[in-house]
Each structure stands twice: as structure tokens, then as C-alpha cells.
Design an enzyme around this catalytic site. Structure first.
Site, PDB file in Angstrom:
ATOM      1  N   LYS A 170       5.199 -11.018   8.880  1.00 10.68           N
ATOM      2  CA  LYS A 170       6.177 -10.080   9.426  1.00 10.68           C
ATOM      3  C   LYS A 170       6.692 -10.579  10.779  1.00 10.68           C
ATOM      4  O   LYS A 170       7.880 -10.507  11.070  1.00 10.68           O
ATOM      5  CB  LYS A 170       5.569  -8.664   9.542  1.00 10.68           C
ATOM      6  CG  LYS A 170       5.389  -7.970   8.180  1.00 10.68           C
ATOM      7  CD  LYS A 170       4.851  -6.543   8.284  1.00 10.68           C
ATOM      8  CE  LYS A 170       4.732  -5.882   6.908  1.00 10.68           C
ATOM      9  NZ  LYS A 170       4.116  -4.556   6.897  1.00 10.68           N
ATOM     10  N   GLU A 203      -6.539  -7.738  -0.278  1.00 12.26           N
ATOM     11  CA  GLU A 203      -6.397  -7.350   1.130  1.00 12.26           C
ATOM     12  C   GLU A 203      -7.712  -7.010   1.807  1.00 12.26           C
ATOM     13  O   GLU A 203      -7.892  -7.295   2.978  1.00 12.26           O
ATOM     14  CB  GLU A 203      -5.417  -6.173   1.261  1.00 12.26           C
ATOM     15  CG  GLU A 203      -3.992  -6.564   0.931  1.00 12.26           C
ATOM     16  CD  GLU A 203      -3.036  -5.393   1.022  1.00 12.26           C
ATOM     17  OE1 GLU A 203      -2.751  -4.942   2.140  1.00 12.26           O
ATOM     18  OE2 GLU A 203      -2.569  -4.910  -0.023  1.00 12.26           O
ATOM     19  N   GLY A 239       0.803  -1.221   0.000  1.00 10.57           N
ATOM     20  CA  GLY A 239       0.000   0.000   0.000  1.00 10.57           C
ATOM     21  C   GLY A 239       0.835   1.269   0.000  1.00 10.57           C
ATOM     22  O   GLY A 239       0.362   2.331  -0.425  1.00 10.57           O
ATOM     23  N   SER A 240       2.079   1.179   0.447  1.00 13.62           N
ATOM     24  CA  SER A 240       2.967   2.354   0.415  1.00 13.62           C
ATOM     25  C   SER A 240       3.760   2.420  -0.884  1.00 13.62           C
ATOM     26  O   SER A 240       4.196   3.501  -1.285  1.00 13.62           O
ATOM     27  CB  SER A 240       3.960   2.310   1.576  1.00 13.62           C
ATOM     28  OG  SER A 240       3.287   2.419   2.805  1.00 13.62           O
ATOM     29  N   THR A 243       9.023  -1.092   7.428  1.00 17.84           N
ATOM     30  CA  THR A 243       9.035  -2.214   6.467  1.00 17.84           C
ATOM     31  C   THR A 243      10.464  -2.543   6.058  1.00 17.84           C
ATOM     32  O   THR A 243      11.211  -1.673   5.592  1.00 17.84           O
ATOM     33  CB  THR A 243       8.149  -1.855   5.257  1.00 17.84           C
ATOM     34  OG1 THR A 243       6.818  -1.725   5.759  1.00 17.84           O
ATOM     35  CG2 THR A 243       8.181  -2.908   4.179  1.00 17.84           C
ATOM     36  N   SER A 299       4.095   2.584   7.979  1.00 19.28           N
ATOM     37  CA  SER A 299       4.528   2.250   9.343  1.00 19.28           C
ATOM     38  C   SER A 299       5.919   2.799   9.622  1.00 19.28           C
ATOM     39  O   SER A 299       6.277   3.069  10.763  1.00 19.28           O
ATOM     40  CB  SER A 299       4.557   0.728   9.524  1.00 19.28           C
ATOM     41  OG  SER A 299       5.517   0.166   8.640  1.00 19.28           O
ATOM     42  N   SER A 306       6.871   4.486   3.415  1.00 24.70           N
ATOM     43  CA  SER A 306       6.428   3.375   4.272  1.00 24.70           C
ATOM     44  C   SER A 306       5.517   3.959   5.342  1.00 24.70           C
ATOM     45  O   SER A 306       5.964   4.759   6.173  1.00 24.70           O
ATOM     46  CB  SER A 306       7.618   2.677   4.929  1.00 24.70           C
ATOM     47  OG  SER A 306       7.140   1.773   5.918  1.00 24.70           O
ATOM     48  N   HIS A 355      -0.150 -11.243 -26.099  1.00 26.36           N
ATOM     49  CA  HIS A 355       0.968 -12.027 -26.619  1.00 26.36           C
ATOM     50  C   HIS A 355       1.219 -13.282 -25.799  1.00 26.36           C
ATOM     51  O   HIS A 355       2.237 -13.935 -25.965  1.00 26.36           O
ATOM     52  CB  HIS A 355       2.223 -11.133 -26.668  1.00 26.36           C
ATOM     53  CG  HIS A 355       2.024  -9.948 -27.570  1.00 26.36           C
ATOM     54  ND1 HIS A 355       2.271  -9.997 -28.926  1.00 26.36           N
ATOM     55  CD2 HIS A 355       1.529  -8.711 -27.320  1.00 26.36           C
ATOM     56  CE1 HIS A 355       1.955  -8.818 -29.460  1.00 26.36           C
ATOM     57  NE2 HIS A 355       1.502  -8.027 -28.502  1.00 26.36           N
TER      58      HIS A 355
HETATM   59  C1  F6R Z   1      -1.645  -3.095   4.602  1.00 29.83           C
HETATM   60  C2  F6R Z   1      -0.954  -2.834   3.352  1.00 29.83           C
HETATM   61  C3  F6R Z   1       0.372  -3.487   3.116  1.00 29.83           C
HETATM   62  C4  F6R Z   1       1.520  -2.588   3.595  1.00 29.83           C
HETATM   63  C5  F6R Z   1       2.887  -3.259   3.380  1.00 29.83           C
HETATM   64  C6  F6R Z   1       4.066  -2.351   3.713  1.00 29.83           C
HETATM   65  O1  F6R Z   1      -2.788  -2.290   4.710  1.00 29.83           O
HETATM   66  O2  F6R Z   1      -1.443  -2.128   2.525  1.00 29.83           O
HETATM   67  O3  F6R Z   1       0.480  -3.768   1.742  1.00 29.83           O
HETATM   68  O4  F6R Z   1       1.481  -1.373   2.895  1.00 29.83           O
HETATM   69  O5  F6R Z   1       2.970  -4.425   4.153  1.00 29.83           O
HETATM   70  O6  F6R Z   1       3.944  -1.772   4.983  1.00 29.83           O
HETATM   71  P1  F6R Z   1       4.123  -0.195   5.129  1.00 29.83           P
HETATM   72  O7  F6R Z   1       3.087   0.413   4.245  1.00 29.83           O
HETATM   73  O8  F6R Z   1       3.904   0.104   6.572  1.00 29.83           O
HETATM   74  O9  F6R Z   1       5.518   0.109   4.666  1.00 29.83           O
END
Ligand code: F6R
Length: 357
Positions: free
Chosen positions: A350, A240, A59-60, A106, A103, A101, A256
Site C-alpha cells: 500500500k 495472513e 478481510g472487508s 482502500t 480502514s 472497508s 474437472h
Molecule cells: C488485513 C486484512 C486485509 C484488508 C484489506 C483491505 O487484516 O484483512 O485483507 O482487509 O487490505 O483493507 P480494508 O479492510 O481496510 O478495506
């Protein structure tokens, strides 16, 4: 299956409010614009960059994919999006490294950031906190844009994308027209009232997409350019939010290879729903390919759902098509009685990997 017009049921199935997050997408984009306007880029401005490399996952990371695709028509600077642990060898300290990121923790993104720090490259962080935010104290050539915390990263798209996109424009690395931003936001605003939970399924296209997918396996076809990462975003959101398998491909490449693959397993593929993101005024050869492909494979599929893009500018088309997929995936979750917010498998993975440290 749940009736998507039963508002009490929707509330009960979505205790953490992912649908409300999607209903507030327009406001989040607006706040993203404000955050960009307030950000201090003085430490990274006034430099000549050889290119821009985005690093981020899930998502980031999607912001980097979309910006790279949008920039292809408007930027002379090379731009690449990295989804992994290592920056490519051709990245030198003269590139701007944009690390996204939500969070801030990551590991793949942090690994690329470490590599960039070792090189002495200039960086821009987009984060809500975590290790990334702490690193700002230890490293000089970095500006950080801090965004509001407390959401799922995929639900913070407006916070992550808009500041990254507009910061690059501010740095002169991307041409962004104010009128295009206004067009995109205006369309999203209109869509968000049309897609609101209070609008019944008969008049609500996002709910209809979810109901039409139903129990079928969704497959999303984008096309070259910015509708490729948008198709990928649809797939990720369906994975997700709705906890449903979903796959994607893009025109013209899929003609193709993938097109041939529809010859067998038709008992299985009859349970597939093909979602086509289409640009009615796009490249004439791509339009011809979409029509010819539909004719070729129509009999092998359960359902074809077309999503015609809205707006004139690439930005408006990208952002509004992304929005339809984001909210439709939440309705798909609720239709099947699935809580859209938690992503237990990502968390477990994780945690498993953290044990190895
Ligand atoms: C969860 C999501 C995941 C996170 C990914 C990376 O909602 O979208 O795809 O984005 O695990 O974590 P972040 O975004 O914290 O770097």
C-alpha cells in the site's frame, strides 16, 4: 514448533492479541447484531432496488462473498461481489452499492464508490472511519454503519459481516430467520469455549488442525454455495495470520481439472495437507464426489483433514466453519512462532502504491 498448551509462550508470541480477538468472536458477532439494530437506514430504505453489489477487498470484502452465496437460496434480488477497481457495466443507479472497508481507505473500494457516486446510486457503507466515513458528508444517498476501530480488518469480521447481512434483511433484500442467527451464535459460543487456549491440544480441535497442518502446505477444498467463500476465507486467514502459502478450490469444479493435476510432483505433494470442508447432509452427488476424490488422490498427499460443518441452517454452518478456520490459523501461526497480527507485506504494498500518486 511451539507447544500450544504453554500459555506464557502464546502470550509472548502474540503481543497484539490476535488469539484473544478470535476467542472473543462470539461477543463480536453479538455486538455486530447490536450495531445492526442501532443503525439508521432511513436514507436508503423504502426504495426498490434492481440488485445489490458489494465492493470490498480482503478481510472487508469476504462479507460480500459470503452474503452473496447465502442469498442465492433466499433472495430474488441479483447480488454480486466485486473485488477490484471497477463496477461491472450492468450495474445501474438502481442498484444498492454496499461498500465495506474497515480502514475506509482502500483504493479499489473507493474507486468503485466514486463510480457509484458518479452514477447517483444509493449506497451503504460499513467502515470504522477513514475516507469512506468522510464521504458521508458529501453525498446524500448513503447510510453508513460505523463499527469499532482498532483491529486488523480480518479480525473485525463480526463487526463487518453481521451489520451488512442484517441491514440487507431490514431493507427487504434478503430473508434472514432469527432462529438461524440464534443457532449460529449458539454454536460459535460453544466452539469458542472448546477452542479456548486453556483447552489442551488433546481436546482442542482448532489446535489439532494447526498441529496436523504442521509444516505441510495447506490446501482447502470447499464446495459450491456458501462453503466456497468459507474455503477462500480459510486460505486468506492461513496466509495472513500464519504467513503460510495456502491454496483453495471447490467441488464439483475441481473434479474437472485440479484432480488430474495430482498425477505428478508427488514428492512435493506428499508435503501437502488437504483440508476438506464437508457437509455430511449436503448434495448427495457432492458427497459422492468428495469420497471418490479422496480415494483417487489420497496416496499423493501427506495428510487429509476433514472439517464437518456444524448446525442445520446455512448461516450456522457458514459462520461456525469460518470460525474454526480463523482460530486454527492463529494457532498455526503460534505453533510456528509467528506473530499472527502484522501484515507487513500488505502495508509495504500500500505504501509503495501511495508513492505513485
Ligand atoms: C488485513 C486484512 C486485509 C484488508 C484489506 C483491505 O487484516 O484483512 O485483507 O482487509 O487490505 O483493507 P480494508 O479492510 O481496510 O478495506
Amino acid at each position: 514448533m511451539n507447544n500450544l498448551d504453554h500459555l506464557d509462550k502464546l502470550r509472548e508470541l502474540d503481543p497484539q492479541g490476535m488469539l484473544a480477538v478470535e476467542e472473543g468472536f462470539y461477543q463480536q458477532l453479538q455486538q455486530g447484531v447490536e450495531i445492526a439494530g442501532q443503525s439508521d437506514l432511513s436514507k436508503i430504505s423504502g426504495k426498490k432496488y434492481s440488485g445489490v453489489v458489494f465492493t470490498g477487498m480482503g478481510g472487508s470484502g469476504i462479507s460480500g462473498d459470503i452474503i452473496t452465496a447465502l442469498a442465492a437460496d433466499s433472495s430474488q434480488a441479483p447480488m454480486v461481489s466485486v473485488k477490484g477497481y471497477r463496477l461491472p457495466r450492468f450495474i445501474t443507479k438502481d442498484w444498492l452499492v454496499v461498500a465495506s472497508s474497515y480502514s475506509g481507505n482502500t483504493e479499489e473500494t473507493l474507486s468503485c464508490v466514486q463510480q457509484a457516486m458518479d452514477m447517483g446510486a444509493t449506497m451503504l457503507f460499513i467502515t470504522s472511519g477513514g475516507r469512506l466515513e468522510q464521504l458521508v458528508q458529501d453525498y446524500d444517498s448513503v447510510s453508513a454503519i460505523t463499527v469499532p476501530a482498532g483491529l486488523q480488518p480480518r479480525g473485525a469480521f463480526g463487526y463487518l459481516f453481521m451489520p451488512a447481512y442484517l441491514a440487507l434483511a431490514q431493507l427487504g433484500l434478503l430473508a434472514v430467520k432469527q432462529s438461524h442467527i440464534e443457532e449460529g451464535l449458539e454454536i460459535v459460543k460453544k466452539l469458542s469455549s472448546q477452542y479456548n487456549r486453556k483447552v489442551e491440544t488433546g481436546k482442542n480441535f482448532a489446535k489439532q488442525v494447526a498441529v496436523n497442518i504442521g509444516d505441510r502446505l495447506p490446501l482447502v477444498y470447499g464446495q459450491e454455495g456458501y462453503l466456497a467463500p468459507i474455503a477462500y476465507r480459510w486460505k486468506c486467514e492461513i496466509n495472513e495470520n500464519a504467513k503460510t502459502p495456502c491454496f483453495w478450490a471447490q467441488f464439483p469444479e475441481l473434479n474437472h481439472n485440479e484432480t488430474v493435476g495430482w498425477e505428478r510432483l508427488d514428492k512435493l505433494t506428499k508435503d501437502f495437507a488437504l483440508i476438506i470442508l464437508s457437509r455430511p447432509e449436503g448434495h448427495p452427488r457432492i458427497r459422492a464426489r468428495v469420497e471418490a476424490t479422496k480415494k483417487l488422490i489420497d496416496n499423493n498427499l501427506g495428510k487429509v483433514i476433514e472439517i464437518p460443518v456444524k448446525g442445520q441452517s446455512s448461516f450456522a454452518q457458514a459462520i461456525s466453519t469460518l470460525y474454526t478456520g480463523d482460530i486454527a490459523s492463529v494457532y498455526l501461526a503460534l505453533y510456528h512462532g509467528v506473530d499472527p497480527t502484522p501484515v507487513e507485506k500488505i502495508e509495504k504494498l500500500k505504501a509503495e502504491l501511495a508513492k505513485l500518486d
